[in-house]
Write a protein that holds these residues in place. Structure first.
Motif, PDB file in Angstrom:
ATOM      1  N   ARG A   1       0.882  -1.161  -0.100  1.00 47.48           N
ATOM      2  CA  ARG A   1      -0.097  -0.038  -0.096  1.00 47.48           C
ATOM      3  C   ARG A   1       0.885   1.322   0.014  1.00 47.48           C
ATOM      4  O   ARG A   1       0.433   2.336  -0.474  1.00 47.48           O
TER       5      ARG A   1
ATOM      6  N   ASP B   1       0.001  -4.319   3.805  1.00 50.45           N
ATOM      7  CA  ASP B   1       0.037  -2.936   4.480  1.00 50.45           C
ATOM      8  C   ASP B   1       0.566  -3.148   6.107  1.00 50.45           C
ATOM      9  O   ASP B   1      -0.199  -3.614   6.701  1.00 50.45           O
ATOM     10  N   PRO B   2       1.613  -2.501   6.400  1.00 51.41           N
ATOM     11  CA  PRO B   2       2.373  -1.580   5.470  1.00 51.41           C
ATOM     12  C   PRO B   2       3.400  -2.409   4.552  1.00 51.41           C
ATOM     13  O   PRO B   2       4.016  -3.418   4.857  1.00 51.41           O
TER      14      PRO B   2
END
Length: 267
Positions: A214, A240-241
């Motif tokens: 992301r 994510d992350p």
């Protein structure tokens, strides 16, 4: 490391492991070394082919324009050379663009497709914010220190770099060991700039996983959403992350998603 003359250009490649064929296609400024860890893990279940594309790594760097279609044809021809009639395909970044073209131009060569941190290109592409791409992919001569630092800052999330500052030194050393040829890179960047599969994506019929981070500063994660929406039945995984090189930043999660997907399609 083995070598083969493919479509008039000598390519460097490595075969490892046993099992169903698996081909890994690297990005614009990378080479097959970017898959070292992932390929080693996958070799427990797959016969893995990694290679340096024309203009990259230890392969020949002819001084003439290429195209994404040409690089897809190189991939298909190298697969024939090593005896892969069809294979699972993993392509990341520019390699994901090549993988899209491979599935469209040579559908019989692709058993299942993994598209990582990539884009359909064209006018529907969603551009990433900031100047990370311009800094890391400059065609101006750059020292190993300059290019390695710029690339590290572009392909990893800020949080990951803060936790692992040694990555910058590793990227700088990689550029010392395998310097980027600005002329060869310019040919590859020209090919990348005109990539556009958006309208043809519904013609991809093989099982497909689209995966990205992301926090990707080079290719917005939303392009993965576009790919998954346009390719019939495609699955979408957003880590994510994670930044552009999600498989290096989140290795266990990436391996679980990719190997799990490919294994589920076997047989």
């Amino acid at each position: 490391m083995e070598r083969a003359r493919i479509n008039g250009v000598e390519l460097a490649y490595v075969l490892r492991g046993n099992g169903a064929p698996l081909v890994m296609i690297h990005g614009a400024q990378g080479d097959q070394s970017m898959f070292a860890d992932l390929a080693s893990v996958c070799a427990g279940n797959f016969r893995v082919l990694t290679f340096d594309q024309r203009g990259s790594g230890l392969s020949e760097k002819p001084d003439f324009d290429c195209s994404i279609a040409m690089l897809a044809d190189d991939t298909a021809a190298l697969m024939d050379q090593v005896g892969f009639s069809a294979a699972n395909i993993i392509g990341v970044s520019m390699g994901g663009m090549i993988a899209q073209e491979l599935a469209l131009r040579h559908p019989g060569k692709v058993a299942a497709l993994v598209l990582g941190c990539t884009t359909p290109g064209g006018p529907k592409e969603i551009r990433a914010q900031g100047n990370a791409f311009a800094a890391a992919y400059s065609l101006q001569p750059m020292s190993a220190e300059e290019r390695g630092k710029a690339l590290a800052e572009a392909v990893f999330s800020k949080g990951h770099l803060a936790r692992h500052p040694e990555i910058v030194a590793t990227m700088i050393e990689a550029r010392r060991q395998r310097p980027i040829d600005p002329v060869a890179l310019s040919h590859r960047m020209k090919a990348l700039s005109v990539h556009d599969t958006y309208d043809r994506l519904p013609n991809i019929t093989c099982p497909t996983l689209v995966i990205t981070g992301r926090d990707d500063a080079l290719i917005s994660w939303e392009n993965s959403r576009l790919l998954a929406e346009r390719i019939p039945g495609a699955a979408l995984e957003i880590l994510d992350p994670a930044g552009h090189c999600f498989w290096l930043e989140r290795p266990e999660d990436s391996r679980a998603a990719i190997v799990g997907f490919l294994s589920s399609k076997e047989g």
